[in-house]
Design an enzyme around this catalytic site. Structure first.
Site, PDB file in Angstrom:
ATOM      1  N   ILE A   1       0.860  -1.092  -0.003  1.00 41.56           N
ATOM      2  CA  ILE A   1       0.089  -0.054   0.006  1.00 41.56           C
ATOM      3  C   ILE A   1       1.088   1.133   0.078  1.00 41.56           C
ATOM      4  O   ILE A   1       0.308   2.386  -0.287  1.00 41.56           O
ATOM      5  CB  ILE A   1      -0.899   0.127   1.136  1.00 41.56           C
ATOM      6  N   SER A   2       2.109   1.374   0.238  1.00 38.90           N
ATOM      7  CA  SER A   2       3.015   2.333   0.168  1.00 38.90           C
ATOM      8  C   SER A   2       4.589   1.925   0.065  1.00 38.90           C
ATOM      9  O   SER A   2       4.746   1.161   0.180  1.00 38.90           O
ATOM     10  CB  SER A   2       2.820   3.089   1.528  1.00 38.90           C
ATOM     11  N   SER A   3       5.163   2.632  -0.904  1.00 37.96           N
ATOM     12  CA  SER A   3       6.564   2.412  -1.214  1.00 37.96           C
ATOM     13  C   SER A   3       7.502   3.561  -1.118  1.00 37.96           C
ATOM     14  O   SER A   3       6.665   4.848  -1.328  1.00 37.96           O
ATOM     15  CB  SER A   3       6.534   1.604  -2.333  1.00 37.96           C
TER      16      SER A   3
END
Length: 350
Positions: free
Chosen positions: A98-100
């Site tokens: 969901i996040s990088s």
């Protein structure tokens, strides 16, 4: 005796500084750090502070690497990965990324293409680790930068990372598709998450001539607000009350986590193709066209167009936004090849 604990590497850690210098040299070799101001930002902002842990894929899931691991070899692996020129998965939920933290060389390219000037106010959509906001703050000053993310856990950690590194831009928890009206107007908007279409609310929060840079259909679209489709000044058409913007895709490919809170681009663009699988599935530029025209062109129609037009590069494609209508196009926004994006369509033809 209990297990030995290790404190995280500080912002000025010598081993981290050496690794960072290597990364900067690698990015500079691509030509993405020609602007001395951006090179200074990458030299001085400590990326490892923003990724105290991250996940690497393994069969069946992810393996977590972190700065405080009691095993020296794993700590060294963590630091090495923090300064490799690649994206890092920093938040995984129920097996889904969901996040990088984006690939640094791609970040450098995007920041250069954003074409900021001293005094510009910038809105970033997708806070991620906070690293990109730190680079912007280094270049423009904390007060000129706003970063927005829907997830409070992401904004909380980004805010903490930024403070540790010595930066304090405005970090907002909210729907990035709505922008940030209370901090407007903006001279630049940059998104670090993939869009199915350009949120019209962004245009209304831009100054005349503002630039919007965002991932769309595995590419990067660069829009100038107030230009194209009969546009007049600053985000409004000739009648003075309709937001408008227009621009072309950059050469580079771009793959980001989708913007949450809006529908994802049609998954049909990723389905296997029959008849010509080798060319269709193996050519990245064709996949770009297929994603851009998802649910508008049959894959075989897209392939026929692509071959008829001599396999066009991304730069031949663009996007026009006029009010609640927006469309992608090949070569000409009013030409024969136009495809509505989510929430809009091409202009009526005579």
């Amino acid at each position: 005796m209990g297990a030995q604990r290790y404190e995280p590497y500080g912002p000025d850690d010598p081993a981290a500084a050496e690794a960072r210098a290597g990364l900067v040299a690698e990015i500079a070799a691509t030509g993405a750090l020609a602007d001395p101001a951006w090179r200074a930002a990458f030299e001085e902002v400590p990326r490892h502070v923003f990724v105290p842990y991250y996940f690497v894929s393994r069969p069946g899931g992810y393996d977590r690497l972190w700065s405080g691991d009691p095993e020296p070899a794993r700590r060294a692996r963590w630091l090495r990965g923090a300064y490799e020129d690649g994206p890092l998965a920093i938040r995984v939920r129920d097996g889904e990324l969901i996040s990088s933290s984006s690939q640094p060389s791609l970040m450098a390219t995007m920041l250069a293409e954003l074409d900021v000037r001293d005094g510009d106010r910038v809105l970033e959509i997708g806070a991620g680790s906070g690293y990109n906001a730190a680079l912007l703050s280094h270049r423009l000053g904390d007060g000129q930068v706003t970063t927005v993310d829907l997830d409070p856990e992401i904004t909380e950690s980004a805010r903490a990372h930024l403070a540790t590194a010595g930066y304090r831009p405005e970090v907002v928890t909210g729907d990035g598709a709505r922008g940030c009206p209370r901090r407007a107007p903006f001279d630049r908007i940059v998104a670090t998450c993939t869009l199915p279409a350009v949120p019209v609310s962004w245009l209304a929060q831009c100054r005349p001539g503002a630039r919007i840079l965002a991932p769309l259909a595995t590419g990067l679209i660069a829009l100038r607000v107030g230009e194209g489709a009969g546009g007049g000044g600053g985000g409004r058409d000739g009648a003075g009350d309709t937001p408008c913007a227009e621009g072309r895709f950059l050469h580079t490919a771009a793959y980001f986590v989708p913007l949450r809170g809006v529908p994802e681009a049609d998954p049909e663009a990723r389905r296997p193709l029959g008849g010509r699988p080798g060319l269709a599935s193996g050519n990245e530029l064709f996949r770009f066209l297929l994603t851009l025209t998802a649910d508008r062109l049959d894959p075989h129609e897209a392939l026929a167009l692509w071959e008829r037009e001599r396999r066009p590069d991304r730069e031949r494609f663009g996007v026009t936004v006029v009010g609640d209508r927006q469309w992608a196009w090949l070569d000409d926004p009013t030409g024969p090849y136009t495809w509505p994006l989510t929430g809009g369509g091409p202009p009526d033809r005579d």
